[in-house]
Design an enzyme around this catalytic site. Structure first.
Site, PDB file in Angstrom:
ATOM      1  N   SER A   1       0.884  -1.138   0.144  1.00  0.00           N
ATOM      2  CA  SER A   1      -0.082  -0.081  -0.018  1.00  0.00           C
ATOM      3  C   SER A   1       1.039   1.102  -0.149  1.00  0.00           C
ATOM      4  O   SER A   1       2.087   1.123   0.491  1.00  0.00           O
ATOM      5  CB  SER A   1      -0.729  -0.061   1.415  1.00  0.00           C
TER       6      SER A   1
ATOM      7  N   TYR B   1      -2.027  -0.924  10.385  1.00  0.00           N
ATOM      8  CA  TYR B   1      -1.890  -0.958   8.811  1.00  0.00           C
ATOM      9  C   TYR B   1      -0.341  -0.581   8.187  1.00  0.00           C
ATOM     10  O   TYR B   1       0.078  -1.327   7.262  1.00  0.00           O
ATOM     11  CB  TYR B   1      -2.884  -0.018   8.307  1.00  0.00           C
TER      12      TYR B   1
END
Length: 259
Positions: free
Chosen positions: A148, A161
Site C-alpha cells: 500500500s 496497517y
C-alpha cells in the site's frame, strides 16, 4: 488482446472482491488459468462469484478455493489447486483488511493481532508456500505482494496497517534476493486510493467530502480503479517484467511523490 499470460497458472488470494477480483479476471483475459482463493465466494460488490464470472466471460480454466490466509493449510490447498491446471507460476498475495482506524493508544492487542495475521503473516506464509512449490518445479515464477502507499510512508491513525504494509515491502525485497538465483521474481504493488468497497465502507474516502479534498492532491485528479492495479499485476506476472524484481510499484496517480 495479446495473451501475456498464456500457459500460466496463478493463485490470487482475496480474489472474491475488489482489486483481487479484477486481477484474477485480467489474468484470465490474458490467457492464464486462475485459482480464486478467498474466505468467501460471493463478491462484496454483489454479482457473480469471481470464478464463475471468469469462466463465463473468458472460458479460462478457473476454480474457487476457500482460503483463510491466516491458516497455512488453506494456503497450501490453494497452491495445490493450481496443479489441476499445470502447476503454480504466479502467486498474488492480495488478501487484506483495513483494520482499526484510531489513535495508537486506542488500539487493543486483539485488533492489532488480527490485522497483522492477515495483512503481514498471510503474505509471509503465502510467499513461503509459493516458494516451496516454485522451487520444486524449477521453472522460475513470479510472486506479487500487495502492499500500500501506507507501506511507503506513515499515515496517522492506521498504525497497525502501516506496520503490516511496511513489513510486506521489506519482506518482498528480502525474498527477491533469496529467490532470484532460482529464477523467481518477487515484487510489491503499492496502491493509493482505489475505488473498492474497502474505500467506500471500511475506510470511507470515495464519495465523501474528505475524498473530494484528497482527490485534489492527486496529480491525475481521480481515484484509481481495480483495473489500474490489475494492469500492473499483469505486467509483473508476464515476461515483459522478466528483469524486474525487488521493486515497489506505486499505483496512486502520482500522489505520493508530489504531496
Amino acid at each position: 488482446m495479446p495473451e501475456l499470460l498464456s500457459d500460466r497458472t496463478a493463485v490470487v488470494t482475496g480474489a472474491a472482491s475488489g482489486i483481487g477480483r479484477e486481477i484474477a479476471h485480467t489474468y484470465a483475459r490474458h490467457g492464464a488459468s486462475v485459482v480464486v482463493a478467498d474466505v468467501q465466494e460471493a463478491p462484496r460488490e454483489e454479482g457473480t462469484p469471481t470464478h464463475e464470472w471468469i469462466a463465463d466471460e473468458t472460458g479460462a480454466d478457473t476454480r474457487f478455493v476457500e482460503c483463510d490466509v491466516t491458516d497455512r493449510a488453506d494456503l497450501e490447498a490453494s497452491v495445490d489447486a493450481a496443479d489441476e491446471f499445470g502447476g503454480l507460476d504466479v502467486m498474488v498475495n492480495n488478501a487484506g483488511i483495513v483494520g482499526p482506524v484510531a489513535p495508537i493508544q486506542e488500539i487493543d492487542r486483539e485488533e492489532y493481532d488480527r490485522l497483522r495475521s492477515i495483512n503481514l503473516d498471510g503474505v509471509y506464509f503465502g510467499c513461503q508456500v509459493a516458494a516451496d512449490r516454485l522451487l520444486e518445479r524449477g521453472e522460475g515464477g513470479s510472486i506479487i505482494n500487495m502492499s500500500s502507499a501506507a507501506g511507503m510512508v506513515g499515515y496517522p491513525n492506521i498504525s497497525p496497517y502501516n506496520v503490516a504494509k511496511g513489513g510486506v515491502r521489506l519482506l518482498t525485497y528480502g525474498l527477491a534476493a533469496e529467490l532470484g538465483p532460482h529464477g523467481v521474481r518477487v515484487n510489491a504493488i503499492h496502491p493509493g486510493v482505489i475505488e473498492t468497497e474497502m474505500t467506500r465502507s471500511d475506510f470511507p474516502i470515495v464519495g465523501t467530502e474528505e475524498g473530494e479534498e484528497t482527490m485534489e492532491t492527486i496529480p491525475l485528479r481521480r481515484f484509481g480503479t481495480p483495473e489500474d492495479v490489475a494492469s500492473v499485476a499483469t505486467f509483473l506476472a508476464s515476461d515483459l517484467a522478466s528483469y524486474v524484481t525487488a521493486e515497489s510499484i506505486v499505483v496512486d496517480g502520482g500522489q505520493l511523490n508530489t504531496a
